[in-house]
Motif scaffolding. Sequence first.
Motif, PDB file in Angstrom:
ATOM      1  N   GLU A 105       0.822  -1.205   0.000  1.00 60.42           N
ATOM      2  CA  GLU A 105       0.000   0.000   0.000  1.00 60.42           C
ATOM      3  C   GLU A 105       0.858   1.259   0.000  1.00 60.42           C
ATOM      4  N   SER A 106       1.926   1.204   0.806  1.00 58.11           N
ATOM      5  CA  SER A 106       2.782   2.387   0.905  1.00 58.11           C
ATOM      6  C   SER A 106       3.401   2.736  -0.446  1.00 58.11           C
ATOM      7  N   CYS A 107       3.804   1.710  -1.175  1.00 62.24           N
ATOM      8  CA  CYS A 107       4.382   1.946  -2.487  1.00 62.24           C
ATOM      9  C   CYS A 107       3.342   2.524  -3.435  1.00 62.24           C
ATOM     10  N   GLN A 108       2.146   1.959  -3.378  1.00 59.98           N
ATOM     11  CA  GLN A 108       1.089   2.435  -4.267  1.00 59.98           C
ATOM     12  C   GLN A 108       0.737   3.885  -3.963  1.00 59.98           C
ATOM     13  N   ARG A 109       0.719   4.238  -2.670  1.00 59.54           N
ATOM     14  CA  ARG A 109       0.388   5.605  -2.290  1.00 59.54           C
ATOM     15  C   ARG A 109       1.444   6.566  -2.836  1.00 59.54           C
ATOM     16  N   LEU A 110       2.672   6.134  -2.717  1.00 54.74           N
ATOM     17  CA  LEU A 110       3.777   6.957  -3.212  1.00 54.74           C
ATOM     18  C   LEU A 110       3.683   7.169  -4.721  1.00 54.74           C
ATOM     19  N   LEU A 111       3.137   6.154  -5.399  1.00 57.29           N
ATOM     20  CA  LEU A 111       3.088   6.206  -6.853  1.00 57.29           C
ATOM     21  C   LEU A 111       2.002   7.133  -7.379  1.00 57.29           C
ATOM     22  N   ASP A 112       1.095   7.571  -6.482  1.00 56.07           N
ATOM     23  CA  ASP A 112       0.091   8.547  -6.902  1.00 56.07           C
ATOM     24  C   ASP A 112       0.808   9.770  -7.455  1.00 56.07           C
ATOM     25  N   GLY A 113       0.453  10.122  -8.650  1.00 54.87           N
ATOM     26  CA  GLY A 113       1.092  11.301  -9.234  1.00 54.87           C
ATOM     27  C   GLY A 113       2.454  11.012  -9.835  1.00 54.87           C
ATOM     28  N   SER A 114       2.817   9.736  -9.923  1.00 59.17           N
ATOM     29  CA  SER A 114       4.091   9.385 -10.541  1.00 59.17           C
ATOM     30  C   SER A 114       3.987   9.584 -12.049  1.00 59.17           C
ATOM     31  N   PRO A 115       5.118   9.668 -12.724  1.00 62.21           N
ATOM     32  CA  PRO A 115       5.083   9.868 -14.179  1.00 62.21           C
ATOM     33  C   PRO A 115       4.267   8.779 -14.879  1.00 62.21           C
ATOM     34  N   ASP A 116       3.586   9.154 -15.912  1.00 66.86           N
ATOM     35  CA  ASP A 116       2.750   8.249 -16.703  1.00 66.86           C
ATOM     36  C   ASP A 116       3.627   7.615 -17.779  1.00 66.86           C
TER      37      ASP A 116
END
Length: 425
Positions: free
Chosen positions: A213-224
Amino acid sequence: MVTLIKAPRGTKDLLPGEIEKWHYVEKIAREVSEIYGYHEIRIPIFEHTELFQRGVGDTTDIVQKEMYTFQDRGGRSITLRPEGTAGVVRAYLENHLNSQPQPVKLYYLGPMFRYDRPQAGRMRQFHQLGIEAFGSNDPALDMEVICYTYDFFTKLGLTNLRVMVNSVGCPQCRSNYGRALKEFTESHRELLCENCRDRLERNPLRVLDCKEESCQRLLDGSPDIHDYLCNDCSSHFQQVNEYLNLTGVPFEINKKLVRGLDYYTQTVFEVTTVGPDEGSLAGGGRYNNLVETIGGMSVPGIGVAIGLERVLIALENQGVQLPLEQKKIIYIATAGEDPEGKLAREAVLLLLELRKAGFAAEKDLMGRSLKAQMKFAGRLGASYVVIFGLEEIQQGRLLLRDMLKGEQLEIPRDGLVEYLKSLLN
RNA sequence: GUGGGUGUAGCUCAGUUGGAUAGAGCAUCAGGUUGUGGCCCUGAGGGUCGUGGGUUCAAGUCCCAUCACCCACCCCA
């Protein structure tokens, strides 16, 4: 007593009662393959270890910890195939299939081996249906492979399927994107799980589909990733989408779908069920550099692998009734005393005659009484029982019992085969 | 590789606060008078209680270890 030897962990026997389902699934597999123009290839179950190291990729879990590898008596390192693609690519090159009209379209069906801890839907020996198409980079071929997969599932009666599609680009796009992703996560690296920090170095894209979950949260707004596809990859993906829209396959674009195998380029896809989780049913994608990796010649390719155990589980979970048909059984029973073995000989002759005429026929092999023979015939699920004793033989007639109706009638011995044919057709 | 659960007959399971030859249902086989299945009745076979140690006068039962299976994680099909 000698201790019982059991099937090795992660393997199991497929017994009568279960195997019929497999036969049916395999039948549909062959039918769909034929409709789509794929031809069967049978490749070895073991290969040189190096094939998988080069083909599947040294950084993958499969190669790092899941291969059944051993030395044969000649000192060669041999591995039980953990997947089908590498072997098919090898066969394509070794047999010069590149000199045939392209694309070359192949399918395979058989066991694969991975040294995993077994659990629901995961065996050390499991079975895959796979197709591979070589020699074309046409987006319509990507569409075809996805459509094939979906068709196979729907023909079996599966519903609630989720088809996820993405593009991971070519090595160039991927290295650009990997760099961007690394930059993005740089400032909060400590929020990534240990696994992902490692992935970031080896294979950055794999961070995307981490389940932490922590990784996924961090990935919010990551480059597309789609912003980093080169023109070729971008337009390829766009065309795949356009073609897929024509098919009616309900697919969705999942920008975080990466897949675990190193060899994928551009299109990747995965099929799962929406409801109860059987794990993924199928995964595949394009591998435009794999042939080159294995054989030095540049040939584009694309394929899919479908997990048959998981398909069977999904069918079970969805309560799908497979149309399993079994041949009607004729059982031959003898009645009364048989001091000279005459009845036994007559029964054998009749058995031969019925089988020659194409019926599934059985007779007593246990020396049972008539009552016990009837009981056995019932358990067999026999449709008809032919009954006779010495008296009937003498008079040239037989008793024919309809086991479903519980009725029986007398017929002339010579007319039996014809009569049964009229009953069963 | 990590974590959790379960091990008694072929299968599904009982088995009391530790106590005598370990039980049931289903399945298998044989019977229920002359040659007829499904239902019913009777009987038979089948168990080193996963394995090894320990505690105890006594262990299926308590403790430890080990193995196997199942489930989950990782990953994948």
